[in-house]
Design an enzyme around this catalytic site. Structure first.
Site, PDB file in Angstrom:
ATOM      1  N   ASN A  91      -1.840  -3.228  -1.841  1.00 49.69           N
ATOM      2  CA  ASN A  91      -0.979  -4.381  -1.632  1.00 49.69           C
ATOM      3  C   ASN A  91      -0.717  -4.610  -0.136  1.00 49.69           C
ATOM      4  O   ASN A  91      -1.194  -3.853   0.714  1.00 49.69           O
ATOM      5  CB  ASN A  91       0.330  -4.199  -2.411  1.00 49.69           C
ATOM      6  CG  ASN A  91       0.886  -5.507  -2.927  1.00 49.69           C
ATOM      7  OD1 ASN A  91       0.811  -6.529  -2.260  1.00 49.69           O
ATOM      8  ND2 ASN A  91       1.459  -5.463  -4.125  1.00 49.69           N
ATOM      9  N   HIS A 121       1.417  16.423  14.476  1.00 44.61           N
ATOM     10  CA  HIS A 121       1.443  17.016  15.817  1.00 44.61           C
ATOM     11  C   HIS A 121       2.104  18.384  15.740  1.00 44.61           C
ATOM     12  O   HIS A 121       2.982  18.610  14.896  1.00 44.61           O
ATOM     13  CB  HIS A 121       2.223  16.128  16.789  1.00 44.61           C
ATOM     14  CG  HIS A 121       1.649  14.756  16.916  1.00 44.61           C
ATOM     15  ND1 HIS A 121       0.573  14.468  17.712  1.00 44.61           N
ATOM     16  CD2 HIS A 121       1.999  13.589  16.319  1.00 44.61           C
ATOM     17  CE1 HIS A 121       0.286  13.191  17.610  1.00 44.61           C
ATOM     18  NE2 HIS A 121       1.131  12.629  16.767  1.00 44.61           N
ATOM     19  N   LYS A 187       9.680  13.625 -13.700  1.00 47.44           N
ATOM     20  CA  LYS A 187       9.238  13.390 -15.073  1.00 47.44           C
ATOM     21  C   LYS A 187       7.815  13.856 -15.231  1.00 47.44           C
ATOM     22  O   LYS A 187       6.997  13.701 -14.327  1.00 47.44           O
ATOM     23  CB  LYS A 187       9.344  11.897 -15.402  1.00 47.44           C
ATOM     24  CG  LYS A 187       8.958  11.538 -16.805  1.00 47.44           C
ATOM     25  CD  LYS A 187       9.135  10.053 -17.058  1.00 47.44           C
ATOM     26  CE  LYS A 187       8.777   9.728 -18.499  1.00 47.44           C
ATOM     27  NZ  LYS A 187       8.897   8.296 -18.773  1.00 47.44           N
TER      28      LYS A 187
END
Length: 190
Positions: A91, A121, A187
């Protein structure tokens, strides 16, 4: 390609620490500058989704399957270490920092404003400008929610869901839903 170029890019693929003073680093900087220019042009000039796919194929150096859709704007700093499977959806306004590698398998959905980084880093302030590179892998049929951040070295398991806004710093097991900062399993799916 000069030997020093091959050396720095090969070292990136193996995950070696990369420093600005390393031989070939200037070639890497040139490659990044070129990728940024191509991204700016893609985001400003692409006329349709096929055009976006073709321009991003040029950036990553491999043809993207026609079943994959990318909504601009899309940002990457290197591009050559991105692998996209079939039937992937990305998207708007996603950012992929791919120097360490980003592998996205088939049927993955990525929401808007998702950040995926394969770069970090060192904590040591004296070495902070060096790059630590660890690949990110997103396995088949995973769904990454809007605004999520996936950090270096993470694997998202098959069919897993990353909730919107989650920050994923550890591997996500297959068939689970993770949420929060840092992301935790909330879940298990059947």
């Amino acid at each position: 390609m000069e030997e020093k170029e091959a050396d720095i890019f090969a070292r990136m693929r193996t995950g070696e620490l990369i420093r600005k003073e390393d031989p070939g680093y200037e070639d890497f900087g040139t490659a990044v500058a070129g990728t940024i220019q191509l991204c700016v042009r893609m985001n400003a000039e692409a006329t349709d989704l096929n055009d976006v796919r073709n321009r991003l194929s040029e950036i990553i150096g491999n043809e993207i399957d026609k079943s994959t859709t990318i909504f601009p704007p899309f940002y990457t700093n290197f591009g050559r270490h991105i692998t996209l499977g079939k039937n992937v959806f990305i998207n708007h306004a996603c950012s992929f920092l791919d120097i360490g590698g980003i592998i996205i398998k088939d049927d993955v959905q990525i929401g808007p404003r998702v950040n995926i980084t394969s770069e970090n880093h060192p904590l040591d302030p004296a070495d902070r400008k060096a790059l630590i590179l660890k690949p990110v892998t997103i396995k088949r049929n995973a769904w990454i929610g809007a605004g999520a951040t996936i950090l270096p070295g993470v694997t998202i398991g098959e069919n897993a869901v990353v909730a919107a806004g989650a920050v994923v710093s550890r591997d996500v097991p297959a068939n689970t839903v993770v949420a929060g900062i840092p992301a935790k399993v909330v879940k298990e799916q059947l």
